[in-house]
Design an enzyme around this catalytic site. Structure first.
Site, PDB file in Angstrom:
ATOM      1  N   ASP A  63     -51.327 -47.805  36.439  1.00  0.00           N
ATOM      2  CA  ASP A  63     -50.207 -48.405  37.166  1.00  0.00           C
ATOM      3  C   ASP A  63     -49.714 -49.659  36.454  1.00  0.00           C
ATOM      4  O   ASP A  63     -48.504 -49.932  36.406  1.00  0.00           O
ATOM      5  CB  ASP A  63     -50.650 -48.745  38.593  1.00  0.00           C
ATOM      6  CG  ASP A  63     -49.501 -49.247  39.444  1.00  0.00           C
ATOM      7  OD1 ASP A  63     -48.328 -48.970  39.101  1.00  0.00           O
ATOM      8  OD2 ASP A  63     -49.759 -49.918  40.459  1.00  0.00           O
ATOM      9  N   ASP A  66     -47.976 -48.506  32.883  1.00  0.00           N
ATOM     10  CA  ASP A  66     -46.630 -47.934  32.856  1.00  0.00           C
ATOM     11  C   ASP A  66     -45.556 -49.020  32.921  1.00  0.00           C
ATOM     12  O   ASP A  66     -44.500 -48.900  32.295  1.00  0.00           O
ATOM     13  CB  ASP A  66     -46.436 -46.877  33.957  1.00  0.00           C
ATOM     14  CG  ASP A  66     -46.517 -47.449  35.360  1.00  0.00           C
ATOM     15  OD1 ASP A  66     -46.737 -48.663  35.514  1.00  0.00           O
ATOM     16  OD2 ASP A  66     -46.377 -46.669  36.323  1.00  0.00           O
ATOM     17  N   GLY A  67     -45.841 -50.096  33.648  1.00  0.00           N
ATOM     18  CA  GLY A  67     -44.891 -51.208  33.675  1.00  0.00           C
ATOM     19  C   GLY A  67     -44.779 -51.888  32.324  1.00  0.00           C
ATOM     20  O   GLY A  67     -43.678 -52.246  31.881  1.00  0.00           O
ATOM     21  N   ARG A  71     -41.344 -52.035  29.758  1.00  0.00           N
ATOM     22  CA  ARG A  71     -40.778 -53.242  29.137  1.00  0.00           C
ATOM     23  C   ARG A  71     -40.862 -53.160  27.612  1.00  0.00           C
ATOM     24  O   ARG A  71     -39.921 -53.553  26.916  1.00  0.00           O
ATOM     25  CB  ARG A  71     -41.520 -54.486  29.646  1.00  0.00           C
ATOM     26  CG  ARG A  71     -41.321 -54.754  31.135  1.00  0.00           C
ATOM     27  CD  ARG A  71     -41.970 -56.064  31.551  1.00  0.00           C
ATOM     28  NE  ARG A  71     -43.425 -56.035  31.384  1.00  0.00           N
ATOM     29  CZ  ARG A  71     -44.272 -55.609  32.303  1.00  0.00           C
ATOM     30  NH1 ARG A  71     -43.815 -55.154  33.459  1.00  0.00           N
ATOM     31  NH2 ARG A  71     -45.578 -55.618  32.097  1.00  0.00           N
ATOM     32  N   THR A  77     -36.401 -47.480  34.350  1.00  0.00           N
ATOM     33  CA  THR A  77     -35.438 -46.613  35.017  1.00  0.00           C
ATOM     34  C   THR A  77     -35.649 -46.670  36.525  1.00  0.00           C
ATOM     35  O   THR A  77     -36.738 -47.004  37.005  1.00  0.00           O
ATOM     36  CB  THR A  77     -35.595 -45.150  34.557  1.00  0.00           C
ATOM     37  OG1 THR A  77     -36.930 -44.692  34.877  1.00  0.00           O
ATOM     38  CG2 THR A  77     -35.356 -45.012  33.059  1.00  0.00           C
ATOM     39  N   ASP A  84     -43.211 -44.796  40.659  1.00  0.00           N
ATOM     40  CA  ASP A  84     -44.343 -45.722  40.688  1.00  0.00           C
ATOM     41  C   ASP A  84     -44.680 -46.118  42.121  1.00  0.00           C
ATOM     42  O   ASP A  84     -45.843 -46.082  42.533  1.00  0.00           O
ATOM     43  CB  ASP A  84     -44.011 -46.955  39.849  1.00  0.00           C
ATOM     44  CG  ASP A  84     -45.178 -47.913  39.762  1.00  0.00           C
ATOM     45  OD1 ASP A  84     -46.284 -47.490  39.374  1.00  0.00           O
ATOM     46  OD2 ASP A  84     -44.999 -49.106  40.083  1.00  0.00           O
ATOM     47  N   ASP A  88     -48.029 -45.098  44.338  1.00  0.00           N
ATOM     48  CA  ASP A  88     -48.870 -46.140  44.944  1.00  0.00           C
ATOM     49  C   ASP A  88     -49.082 -45.892  46.428  1.00  0.00           C
ATOM     50  O   ASP A  88     -50.204 -45.974  46.942  1.00  0.00           O
ATOM     51  CB  ASP A  88     -48.230 -47.518  44.746  1.00  0.00           C
ATOM     52  CG  ASP A  88     -48.294 -47.992  43.312  1.00  0.00           C
ATOM     53  OD1 ASP A  88     -49.103 -47.443  42.546  1.00  0.00           O
ATOM     54  OD2 ASP A  88     -47.513 -48.897  42.948  1.00  0.00           O
TER      55      ASP A  88
END
Length: 242
Positions: A63, A66-67, A71, A77, A84, A88
């Protein structure tokens, strides 16, 4: 003197990974991996706590990855943001559903876990709806005028990571403690699990406060939008009758 145009930035992705297909963006592929790992963890959840915890934990770690990938590769997107959040909510909900039945001798805990599940879903759904109605580019675009607490939570990556990680760690520790001790090895881990549960409890409680504040602010935002729409409609109707 007019500013010089910035030279085009090199694409950090290898050529074979470059694509305009949003479904195949790297952060979204990581998101799919999260879903697969979390789904497999559900199979092991009632029968093998160690395997379940490892799979669930890796899914949670991804998690954060992926962020970073979004960046790093400029692949943020709307689809990825929603994917995401939905992942969660689903993973945490499944864990809370298990916990609501994991302590049959403590019926009050069943009600508590059901309440926490409902609060988590309701607050995030209302928040997402409110931000979309405001025309915000992201559900994390919370300004200080709306809520200083939510602004800190969503804009400070360290704060966001700490609250999310400790919240999951607390629920996972309660999950592990719900199983009887079948071996000496697990007995040796019990003090560590109890320590994690106690240390993460204050942050987990704080996360529930944030969820409540988020829901209250979202409700306020939606009501204010409704009031403005009603006012605009009244002005329009008044102009038509003149």
């Amino acid at each position: 003197m007019a500013p010089r145009p910035r030279p085009p930035q090199p694409n950090p992705l290898p050529k074979f990974l470059r694509t305009s297909n949003v479904y195949l963006f790297i952060p979204n592929i990581i998101g799919y991996a999260r879903i697969i790992l979390a789904s497999i963890s559900l199979i092991y959840m009632p029968i093998h706590p160690l395997t379940c915890t490892i799979l669930y934990g890796v899914s949670c770690i991804l998690d954060a990855l992926d962020g970073y990938a979004a960046r790093k590769f400029s692949q943020s997107t709307k689809f990825g943001a929603v994917l995401d959040m939905v992942t969660d909510r689903c993973t945490t909900s499944c864990l809370l559903m298990f916990l609501s039945a994991a302590y049959p001798d403590q019926p009050s805990l069943k009600i508590l876990f059901q309440f926490l599940l409902s609060l988590d879903l309701a607050s995030h759904y209302m928040h997402m709806s409110a931000m979309m109605e405001k025309g915000a580019g992201s559900h994390k675009s919370v300004n200080k005028d709306q809520s200083k607490l939510l602004n800190l939570y969503y804009t400070n990556k360290a704060v966001l990571f700490t609250f999310c990680a400790f919240n999951e760690l607390h629920f996972v520790s309660l999950y592990l403690l719900s199983f009887p001790s079948p071996s000496a090895a697990r007995d040796a881990l019990l003090p560590f699990i109890y320590t994690v549960a106690y240390l993460t409890f204050p942050v987990c409680a704080g996360k529930q406060i944030i969820n409540f504040v988020q829901m209250a602010r979202a409700a306020e935002t939606l009501v204010n939008i409704d009031k403005e729409n009603i006012r605009q409609a009244s002005l329009l109707n008044g102009a038509k009758t003149e």
